[in-house]
Design a protein around this motif. Sequence first.
Motif, short mmCIF file in Angstrom:
data_model
loop_
_atom_site.label_atom_id
_atom_site.label_comp_id
_atom_site.label_asym_id
_atom_site.label_seq_id
_atom_site.Cartn_x
_atom_site.Cartn_y
_atom_site.Cartn_z
N TYR A 40 20.53 17.38 7.71
CA TYR A 40 21.78 16.75 8.14
C TYR A 40 22.33 15.89 6.99
CZ TYR A 40 19.87 17.72 12.84
OH TYR A 40 19.32 18.32 13.97
N GLN A 92 26.82 14.67 9.18
CA GLN A 92 26.54 13.72 10.26
C GLN A 92 27.43 12.49 10.04
OE1 GLN A 92 26.04 11.82 13.05
NE2 GLN A 92 24.28 13.18 13.30
N SER A 119 18.65 9.70 16.49
CA SER A 119 18.60 11.13 16.21
C SER A 119 18.97 11.94 17.44
CB SER A 119 17.20 11.50 15.71
OG SER A 119 17.09 12.88 15.49
N TRP A 120 18.46 11.52 18.59
CA TRP A 120 18.79 12.21 19.86
C TRP A 120 20.24 11.96 20.25
CZ3 TRP A 120 20.15 9.63 24.43
CH2 TRP A 120 20.33 10.46 25.55
N GLU A 123 22.93 13.86 17.82
CA GLU A 123 22.64 15.25 17.43
C GLU A 123 23.94 16.04 17.31
OE1 GLU A 123 21.26 17.98 15.95
OE2 GLU A 123 19.42 17.31 16.96
N TRP A 125 23.81 19.28 15.59
CA TRP A 125 23.40 20.64 15.21
C TRP A 125 23.59 21.55 16.40
CZ3 TRP A 125 22.58 24.45 12.14
CH2 TRP A 125 21.69 25.49 12.47
N ASN A 129 16.80 24.38 18.88
CA ASN A 129 16.24 23.05 18.70
C ASN A 129 15.34 23.01 17.47
OD1 ASN A 129 15.88 20.35 19.63
ND2 ASN A 129 13.83 20.91 20.32
N ARG A 133 13.64 17.36 11.63
CA ARG A 133 14.99 16.97 11.22
C ARG A 133 14.89 16.14 9.94
NH1 ARG A 133 14.80 17.00 16.77
NH2 ARG A 133 16.62 17.88 17.87
#
Length: 258
Positions: A40, A92, A119-120, A123, A125, A129, A133
Motif C-alpha cells: 500500500y 492509501q 489497517s482494518w 482497507e 485493497w 484478503n 500487508r
Amino acid sequence: MFKKIRVLLLLLVLLVVSVDSYLSRSRSMDWQDELWVVIYPINADGSAESGRYIAQLRTDDFADIEHFFQREAVKYALPVEKPIKVLLAPEQPSMPPEVPENPSIVDSVVWSLQMRYWSWRYENWDGPNPDIRIYLNLFSPSYPHALRHSLGLQKGLIGLVNGFADERQQGQNNIIAAHELLHTVGASDKYDPATNFAIWPDGYAEPTKVPRFPQRKAEIMAGRLQVSPSIAVLPPDLTHVTIGAATAIEINWLRAPN
C-alpha cells in the motif's frame, strides 16, 4: 450495566482478533501455499514529487521481491515453488498511526493495536484478503529529515516501510520491504543497532568464508554487506542479498540442528 457490556464487547473483539492473528500466523509459517502480500503506497510527506512517483508505480516495480523469495526457497528446498505473490494496492490516502519515540512496552502494545485497527478501518485493497500487508511510506528525495526506522509486526502480519519516491531507490525500498516482511513471519534483526554492522555469524551471508572479508552478499536481516570489519554498505537491490541459515530456521524454512 452499560459499562459491563462495553467491556464484554471489547473482550470479544480482542478474542476474535487474537484467534484471527493466531490462525493467520500459523498459515503464514507453514509455507504450504503461496502467501499474498499487498503493498500500500502512502504519500508520507504530502509532496507533489511523491504523489507523481506513486501514480506511476506498477506491480512490476516490486517483482524482484517475488524473485528473491523464489530464488531463496530453492536453496532451502521449500515445498512451495513460489512462496509469495506481491500485489499493489491503490494509494492509501490515510496516514498510519504515528510510531512513538522511545516507546515503553505499554506504548508499543498500544501502538500495535492502533496500527492493526487502522489497517482494518482504512482497507482500500479491492481483491482477495491479503496474508501480509506492507505499508510503504514514500518521501521525496529532497525530504530534509532522516527517515524513521521501518517496522514489521508479527501480530497482525503488517509491515511499515519508510522509503524514497525515486526510481533509483526502488531496489533498496524493496530490500527494506522484504526485511520487514520477514519480521512478520518470525525473523529477527541480525545487526548491531549501535553500529548497523552485521552480527557474526548469523548476520553474515557467508559466515565461514575465508578470508571473512569482503562478504559477497548481505544477509537480509542484517541489511548491509560487510566489506571489512569497519565498513558496511547498503546493497543496491535484492540480487545482492540472501536469507541466511539462522533466519531460515526462524521462519520455518530450515530445521534447527539438534
